[in-house]
Scaffold this active site. Structure first.
Site, short mmCIF file in Angstrom:
data_model
loop_
_atom_site.label_atom_id
_atom_site.label_comp_id
_atom_site.label_asym_id
_atom_site.label_seq_id
_atom_site.Cartn_x
_atom_site.Cartn_y
_atom_site.Cartn_z
N GLU A 226 0.85 -1.19 0.00
CA GLU A 226 0.00 0.00 0.00
C GLU A 226 0.89 1.24 0.00
O GLU A 226 1.99 1.23 0.56
CB GLU A 226 -0.89 0.00 1.26
CG GLU A 226 -1.77 1.25 1.37
CD GLU A 226 -2.87 1.16 2.44
OE1 GLU A 226 -2.93 0.15 3.16
OE2 GLU A 226 -3.66 2.12 2.53
N ASN B 228 -6.70 1.70 2.78
CA ASN B 228 -7.41 2.97 2.95
C ASN B 228 -6.96 4.01 1.93
O ASN B 228 -7.73 4.87 1.52
CB ASN B 228 -7.19 3.51 4.36
CG ASN B 228 -7.78 2.59 5.43
OD1 ASN B 228 -8.64 1.77 5.14
ND2 ASN B 228 -7.31 2.73 6.67
N GLU C 227 -12.58 -1.85 2.27
CA GLU C 227 -13.22 -1.63 3.59
C GLU C 227 -14.31 -0.56 3.55
O GLU C 227 -14.31 0.38 4.35
CB GLU C 227 -12.16 -1.28 4.64
CG GLU C 227 -11.22 -2.43 4.91
CD GLU C 227 -10.31 -2.25 6.14
OE1 GLU C 227 -10.21 -1.13 6.67
OE2 GLU C 227 -9.70 -3.25 6.55
N GLU D 130 -6.56 -9.04 3.81
CA GLU D 130 -5.71 -8.38 4.82
C GLU D 130 -5.75 -9.24 6.07
O GLU D 130 -6.83 -9.46 6.64
CB GLU D 130 -6.21 -6.97 5.15
CG GLU D 130 -5.87 -5.95 4.10
CD GLU D 130 -6.22 -4.52 4.51
OE1 GLU D 130 -6.05 -4.16 5.69
OE2 GLU D 130 -6.66 -3.76 3.62
N GLN E 41 1.44 -6.13 5.75
CA GLN E 41 1.80 -5.82 4.39
C GLN E 41 3.18 -6.42 4.10
O GLN E 41 3.65 -7.19 4.91
CB GLN E 41 1.77 -4.31 4.18
CG GLN E 41 0.37 -3.75 4.48
CD GLN E 41 0.16 -2.31 4.05
OE1 GLN E 41 1.03 -1.69 3.45
NE2 GLN E 41 -1.01 -1.76 4.35
O1 AHR Z 1 -3.13 -2.51 6.35
C1 AHR Z 1 -3.35 -1.31 7.00
C2 AHR Z 1 -4.78 -0.81 6.84
O2 AHR Z 1 -5.64 -1.67 7.53
C3 AHR Z 1 -5.34 -0.77 5.45
O3 AHR Z 1 -5.03 0.40 4.77
C4 AHR Z 1 -6.82 -0.84 5.69
O4 AHR Z 1 -7.50 -1.44 4.61
C5 AHR Z 1 -6.95 -1.61 6.97
O5 AHR Z 1 -7.79 -1.00 7.87
#
Ligand code: AHR
Length: 498
Positions: free
Chosen positions: A26, A71, A172, A291, A352
């Site tokens: 991300e 996000n 989300e 995730e 991640q």
């Molecule tokens: O992985 C970190 C964040 O966690 C991501 O941006 C979001 O999708 C989730 O709330």
């Protein structure tokens, strides 16, 4: 403690799916900038990608990478990230209170993906944007040439289309923190229409609708049902997200967090099948667990409320967890649960990849190193092959505050024609477990390799200076006739039989 495990190649769950071993990049903190991309770093290649990180990504055994958020994607204008870098705009990233320089965009990511040998999983912005922008990005990526966006991609140096197959319809969207947050009906309609339009452009896509951001969301269950009532025919997968942490020193509950993941998957599958029955549909929706990880989210939230962010830095260090042995064992348990559910979990992404709640850490301009959680992922990806087998553990149990009574042994096996591999976690905090393997159905086999990830200090970590403190080591406690392996307390174990 003593436990037994019966392994029989007839007890098949499903083939091992390579997409179980996905991760996530991300535009957040230092995941992209000084993570995968750092021109000027001694190991950077001509495109500015860190070779040390690329090497570790390959070693981790990553199959797919979800990109660019998270996000972040819900406020992202993908066109900002194409064309000559010097003329790309810098933008505010509201999700992470940062400045996005847009030096890396879809073309750079796809170049990196090719070098890393991974399958991209692209997300479109359904927060501040909609159907048209999703179509534009899809045209840019997947149409050969002869149209506005595809010709631009060719002009930017990518003659061949990217052929990206997996697409996430937003991120989300159930979360009130999300830019463009929607109700289930609003999102379900938008997801359905975006999916329908995207398939008109490219019928070969696999599309993921947003499920809940966690099983504790107040709308959990109802959200999945309503979204799928709107979008069932148009999508293939529904997403699940889950993060776990040790709370109030309750290690036993933390080590059993895969119990929650197991329940989460079962509930989402049941909900999807309920909608299937109502709609008289024939296909089955599968889960994209896109995730999952250990993340000390409550610490992050507390720090944010104590000190709200000031300024709009580029690539600030955010969510840089230091993982200890117990975190790695929890991650191992989550991998076992994902594998156990391979019949309905079609894909998963550990969140991640680099620096941000990540198995790989980097120093800007300096070293890259492997956190404790790197190892269970790398071993599971390397050794899981053939068919996933349902194993029948007979295990002692213990009481946990969060999940009640849970077995101390959590395990799964995979089997191909050459080797059977058992992945096992000993959740006991108070002592080793003598595990007897009933492998009669496999014929004349012996343990060809047994490793364990454990440490007398369950909070032991790896650091840049001492990166190999917590690594899998040969397990010396292996006996034959009957096959027995001693699993240290709080350990992740791989046992290979042939
Ligand atoms: O992985 C970190 C964040 O966690 C991501 O941006 C979001 O999708 C989730 O709330």
């Amino acid at each position: 403690h003593e436990a037994t495990l019966t392994i029989d190649p007839a007890f098949r769950v499903a083939p091992v799916r390579r997409r179980t071993f996905g991760t996530f990049v991300e535009h957040l903190g230092r995941c992209v900038y000084t993570g995968i991309y750092e021109p000027g770093h001694p190991s950077a290649d001509a495109d500015g990608f860190r070779q040390d990180v690329l090497d570790m990504t390959r070693e981790l055994g990553v199959s797919t990478v979800r990109y660019p958020g998270g996000n972040f994607v819900s406020g992202y204008r993908w066109e900002d990230g194409i064309g000559p870098v010097a003329s790309r705009p810098a933008r505010l990233d509201l999700a992470w209170h940062s400045t996005e320089p847009n030096e890396v965009g879809v073309d750079e990511f796809m170049r990196w993906a090719r070098k890393a040998g991974i399958e991209p999983m692209m997300a479109v912005n359904l927060g501040t944007r909609g159907v048209q922008e999703a179509l534009d990005l899809l045209e840019y990526c997947n149409i050969e040439s002869g149209t506005h966006w595809s010709d631009l991609r060719v002009a930017h140096g990518a003659k061949e289309p990217y052929g990206i197959r997996m697409w996430c319809l937003g991120n989300e969207m159930d979360g009130p923190w999300q830019l463009g947050h929607k109700t289930a009906r609003e999102y379900g309609r938008l997801a359905a229409e975006t999916a329908r339009a995207m398939r008109m452009l490219d019928p070969g896509l696999e599309l993921v609708a947003c499920g809940s951001s966690g099983s504790s969301m107040p709308t959990f269950g109802a959200w999945e049902a309503e979204v799928l009532e709107e979008a069932y025919d148009q999508v293939d997968h529904i997403s699940c997200h889950a993060y776990y942490e040790e709370k109030n020193g309750d290690l036993a509950s933390f080590l059993a967090c895969s119990t929650d993941m197991e329940e989460f998957i079962a509930s989402v599958v049941a909900t999807a099948d309920h909608v299937r029955a109502k709609l008289r549909a024939t296909k089955r929706i599968t889960v994209s667990f896109d995730e999952w990880n250990v993340w000390y989210l409550s610490r992050f939230e507390a720090a944010k409320s104590a000190e709200p962010p000031v300024g709009w830095p580029v690539a600030p260090p955010l969510l840089e967890e230091r993982y200890h042995l117990a975190d790695a064992v929890a991650v191992g348990g989550l991998l076992i649960t994902l594998l156990r559910n391979s019949d309905r979990v079609a894909a998963a992404s550990q969140a991640q990849l680099v620096n941000v709640i990540a198995p790989i850490m980097t120093e800007p301009g300096g070293r890259a190193w492997r956190q404790t959680i790197f190892h269970p992922f790398a071993q599971a990806s390397r050794y899981a092959s053939g068919e996933v087998l349902r194993v029948e553990p007979v295990s002692p149990v213990h009481e946990t505050a969060e999940y009640g009574e849970v077995p101390l042994l959590h395990a799964v096996a995979t089997h191909d024609e050459d080797v059977t591999t058992v992945f096992a976690v000993n959740r006991a905090v108070d002592g080793p477990m003598e595990l007897t393997l009933d492998a009669r159905a496999l014929g004349d086999v012996r343990v060809v390799e047994a490793t364990t990830l454990s440490d007398p200090d369950v909070y032991a970590v790896n650091t840049a200076a001492d990166p190999d403190w917590v690594v899998p080591r040969a397990n010396p406690d292996v006996m034959s006739d009957p096959l027995r392996v001693v699993l240290p307390p709080v350990s992740w174990n791989v046992i290979r039989l042939a």
